[in-house]
Design a protein around this motif. Structure first.
Motif, PDB file in Angstrom:
ATOM      1  N   SER A 250       0.827  -1.202   0.000  1.00 27.08           N
ATOM      2  CA  SER A 250       0.000   0.000   0.000  1.00 27.08           C
ATOM      3  C   SER A 250       0.866   1.258   0.000  1.00 27.08           C
ATOM      4  O   SER A 250       0.529   2.257  -0.645  1.00 27.08           O
ATOM      5  CB  SER A 250      -0.981   0.005   1.177  1.00 27.08           C
ATOM      6  N   ILE A 251       2.015   1.193   0.711  1.00 32.03           N
ATOM      7  CA  ILE A 251       2.883   2.373   0.699  1.00 32.03           C
ATOM      8  C   ILE A 251       3.424   2.626  -0.702  1.00 32.03           C
ATOM      9  O   ILE A 251       3.451   3.765  -1.181  1.00 32.03           O
ATOM     10  CB  ILE A 251       4.029   2.208   1.710  1.00 32.03           C
ATOM     11  N   ALA A 252       3.817   1.525  -1.380  1.00 30.59           N
ATOM     12  CA  ALA A 252       4.301   1.684  -2.752  1.00 30.59           C
ATOM     13  C   ALA A 252       3.192   2.265  -3.618  1.00 30.59           C
ATOM     14  O   ALA A 252       3.416   3.190  -4.421  1.00 30.59           O
ATOM     15  CB  ALA A 252       4.768   0.340  -3.300  1.00 30.59           C
ATOM     16  N   GLY A 253       1.953   1.739  -3.427  1.00 29.96           N
ATOM     17  CA  GLY A 253       0.823   2.246  -4.211  1.00 29.96           C
ATOM     18  C   GLY A 253       0.598   3.724  -3.966  1.00 29.96           C
ATOM     19  O   GLY A 253       0.471   4.524  -4.906  1.00 29.96           O
ATOM     20  N   VAL A 254       0.584   4.098  -2.672  1.00 29.01           N
ATOM     21  CA  VAL A 254       0.367   5.507  -2.324  1.00 29.01           C
ATOM     22  C   VAL A 254       1.463   6.377  -2.945  1.00 29.01           C
ATOM     23  O   VAL A 254       1.182   7.438  -3.521  1.00 29.01           O
ATOM     24  CB  VAL A 254       0.340   5.682  -0.784  1.00 29.01           C
ATOM     25  N   SER A 255       2.725   5.916  -2.869  1.00 25.76           N
ATOM     26  CA  SER A 255       3.819   6.730  -3.417  1.00 25.76           C
ATOM     27  C   SER A 255       3.649   6.920  -4.915  1.00 25.76           C
ATOM     28  O   SER A 255       3.798   8.030  -5.434  1.00 25.76           O
ATOM     29  CB  SER A 255       5.173   6.072  -3.177  1.00 25.76           C
TER      30      SER A 255
END
Lengths: 468, 322
Positions: free
Chosen positions: A192-197
């Protein structure tokens, strides 16, 4: 033995974690080199559930860190992220102690990461406070926050080890990281962090670029610079905290810094830089965890950093845009062109198509050419069809060479005239600067110069017989 | 608990305290020139990247003799400085990022190599590089009273780490006093230094050698985190207290000593007051140095927040009165 680094003050794993390790390729690999089958299995993500989890987690983390790191690099905040990651340690220990005192499980990851986030942000705020309220420079402020917060964290860790009744349960893993202990939930967080970034970067690329390259203009133009900056910094905090568990707080900063710096050598365009940095980060994450899964006692964090470090080294040396070799070749070419121009100009001035060796020697001495450069200059001129061979009479300058010499000489005169007439530079001072410029005047600029000088009624040198 | 607020036991505490204080003073003095040249983070970079130097030196020679360790670490320190300069200049990379790239790769290499060393069942520990082992410097047959220290046997009992650190302080003091003029010019105006005929680059590398040496001498006893703290904090604090370089150097030495003694006593005494075991002294010393700095930022006579506020109020009053 543990897959991570052997920690002096013993990390104790729970039985479930140990079981997890045993079932993974890490533990089964033993002390032998992996077989080809094992390698293919792991590389193609068939090496077992846990191995895949780790690979997926570090790859996603690498992707996010690479992308976000670009903006940290452009904002010249690379080392602030170092302070940020070191500053998370006291938060982790305080969160552990508080949770334990309140009767919760101090080892719960969300609690620890919350503590890490709070103290990491506090560290960054301290840097800003030091810069705002004292005359200390940024490097000092970063060094202060980094060491003092980390010192506080070490105090906290030693307190927990010596005094807490519960086991300290490997808080040390946040220092060096233990990718192998990653679970499905952690990978989901990385994802999810990768997605958000990625999403934030795609949506706000223009805003980020504006603030990175010219924040004063952005402010004047009415952009919410503070808010945009906050989003960028927030993403850095997010990635750092997410990376603590996988690669540890000392090396997570490398995942943020190295991929963008490596990517910077290949391109001058921001979107490409972001994509490349993301790819380099993801590739290092993937490769690092694959290697550490295949070989015993290769901590993933270090292998990831060394992988991206190698990509950096290759980029630094070989990249066509800004690499060392490319830059050296460009410089040498320019140097050769300038030296060659001087040689041809001399031939033009002497109105001779055969330059005696003594003239070449004299020129070489005056211009400070090494013997090596002199040979190279003549070689490159001959290759370009400007000069013939060196005979006993001297260097034979061909037609094309004479033409080039005439052109350079004329450019020199034009630019000199321009500087004297327009820039009010004393005639006795122009020659040196003209000497630098005469070789790089473009045809368009020459035409402009001619028009300008003619319009003002200033005599311009005639086009020589062998002129352009 | 014997009622005393401050716990001090000569056998358990004297040598750790001395080691910490010497390390802090040596680093604190050298730090002045780093802080002035905006190179504070070079200390950070060097102290991370000595790790592979130590391990490689060890793997090659298979001994842990101090001379070998020192050579390895100094080589790694110099390699770091050279590589940072190379990346910065040839690659046109921003200085901070250049440092980050170099030291993190070195550190990762160190961690990996330690694993190799561990494979040979040899105890080299990344942890002790980070936060030191002050607590192990116990003097088992120490005298009970301070007067008992005044014998020749005391000198024999001094552990090697303490002696090395004491030597480092002496060397740092000598280096600074011999090259004070050069260091001062190089710190404030490297270009002027070059035109005056000093070799500013040479000075830079010499300073870096000393920083690397201080890091190595300190790491075993106090850990690199205290090295980083002491290279920056005392010098920064002193910089807020005075405008003269000589005074700054002297003050920074005093502050380094005060924060390490204070930090050590706090590490042993405060937990003891609550009936707990002592905490890591090197970490506590760093925190103490940070505390002193915070105090200086707030209350320094000329550059502090309070005095700045007072000055502005006075000026505002004066303007109003006029």
């Amino acid at each position: 033995m543990l897959p991570g680094i052997s920690l002096g003050i013993g990390v104790q794993l729970e039985p479930s974690q140990l079981e997890q390790l045993r079932s993974s390729a890490l533990a089964t690999a033993g002390d032998r080199l992996p077989t080809l089958e094992q390698i293919i299995e792991t590389v193609t993500l068939r090496g077992g559930y846990n191995t895949n989890l780790v690979i997926a987690g570090t790859t996603l983390l690498g992707l996010a860190a690479g992308i976000i790191g670009v903006f940290a690099l452009l904002r010249k905040r690379s080392l602030m992220t170092d302070a940020l990651s070191h500053a998370t340690l006291p938060g982790i220990t305080i969160a552990f102690l508080t949770a334990t005192a309140l009767g919760f499980d101090g080892r719960s990851l969300p609690v620890l990461l919350l503590g890490a986030t709070v103290s990491g942000v506090a560290g960054v705020l301290c840097i800003h406070a030091i810069l705002r309220f004292s005359r200390l420079t940024e490097d000092a402020a970063i060094g202060i926050v980094l060491s003092v917060f980390f010192g506080a964290g070490i105090v906290g860790l030693s307190y927990i080890q010596a005094n807490a009744n519960t086991s300290s349960a490997g808080l040390n893993r946040f220092i060096y990281g233990q990718a192998a202990t990653m679970r499905a939930g952690d990978v989901a967080i990385m994802g999810s962090i990768a997605g958000v970034s990625v999403v934030t970067t795609v949506l706000l690329l223009k805003e980020f670029a504006l603030v990175c390259f010219n924040d004063a203009f952005a402010k004047v133009d009415g952009w919410p610079v503070g808010a945009i900056d906050l989003v960028m910094m927030g993403l850095v905090v997010l990635v750092t905290v997410a990376g603590l568990q996988a690669v540890g707080l000392i090396l997570v900063v490398a995942m943020l810094i190295i991929p963008p710096v490596a990517a910077r050598f290949w391109t001058e365009r921001l979107w490409l830089l972001v994509v490349l940095a993301g790819v380099i980060g993801a590739a290092s994450g993937y490769f690092g965890s694959v290697v550490s899964a295949l070989l015993p006692r290769k901590p993933a964090g270090s292998v990831i950093v060394l992988t991206s470090g190698s990509i950096f080294a290759i980029s630094f040396i070989c990249a066509p845009a800004r690499g060392v070799i490319a830059t050296a070749i460009r410089r040498l070419r320019l140097r050769l062109r300038i030296a060659g121009d001087h040689l041809l100009e001399r031939a033009h001035e002497l109105h001779t198509s055969v330059l005696p060796a003594s003239v070449v020697d004299e020129l070489a001495q005056r211009r400070g050419w090494s013997r090596w450069l002199r040979t190279l200059v003549i070689w490159s001129l001959r290759r370009a069809g400007m000069v013939g061979s060196m005979t006993s009479n001297g260097l034979e300058v061909l037609r094309a060479g004479m033409a080039r010499g005439a052109r350079v000489s004329r450019n020199h005169a034009l630019w000199k005239q321009y500087l004297i007439s327009y820039a009010d530079i004393a005639p006795s001072h122009v020659d040196w600067s003209v000497d630098q410029v005469e070789h790089v005047l473009s045809d368009a600029l020459i035409a402009e110069l001619e028009a300008e000088l003619t319009a003002q009624g200033i005599a311009i040198p005639a086009v020589g017989s062998a002129g352009r | 608990m014997n009622g005393a607020i401050i716990q001090f036991d000569i056998g358990a505490d004297l040598f750790p305290l001395l080691a910490g204080t010497f390390a802090a003073m040596g680093c604190g003095l050298l730090g002045n020139f780093l802080v002035l040249r905006r190179l504070s983070l070079m200390g950070d970079a060097i102290s991370h990247s000595v790790l592979p130097g130590l391990v490689i030196a060890f793997l090659i020679t298979s001994t842990r003799s101090p001379a070998v360790m020192f050579a390895g670490a100094a080589a790694a320190g110099i390699a770091t400085v050279v590589l940072v300069e190379l990346v910065k200049n040839l690659g046109r990379v921003e200085p901070g990022a250049a440092m980050g790239v170099v030291f993190s790769v070195f550190f990762a290499l160190g961690v990996l190599l330690i694993e190799r060393a561990a494979m040979r069942h040899i105890d080299l520990d990344a942890d002790c590089v980070l936060h030191g082992q002050l607590e192990t410097l116990v003097w088992y047959d120490a005298p009970d009273t301070l007067s008992g220290l005044l014998t020749w046997s005391t000198i024999d009992a001094v552990p090697r780490q303490v002696a090395v650190l004491a030597m480092m302080v002496v060397l740092a003091v000598m280096f600074i006093s011999v090259f004070f003029k050069e260091l001062r010019i190089a710190a404030f105006d490297p270009a002027l230094a070059t035109t005056l005929g000093f070799n500013a680059t040479g000075m830079h590398y010499l300073l870096m050698v000393f920083v690397a040496a201080a890091t190595v001498a300190s790491f075993e006893a106090v850990g690199s985190i205290l090295v980083i703290a002491m290279l920056v904090c005392p010098a920064a604090t002193a910089r807020l207290l005075t405008d003269r370089l000589l005074a700054q150097v002297v003050v920074s030495g005093v502050i380094a000593a005060v924060s390490s003694v204070g930090g050590y006593l706090a590490a042993t005494s405060i937990p003891a007051a609550f009936g707990k075991d002592a905490v890591n002294a090197a970490g506590s010393m760093s925190v103490m140095a940070g505390g002193l700095l915070a105090l200086a930022i707030i209350a320094a006579p000329r550059h502090g927040v309070i005095s700045g506020w007072v000055r502005r109020r006075r000026l505002a009053c004066a303007i109003t009165v006029d």
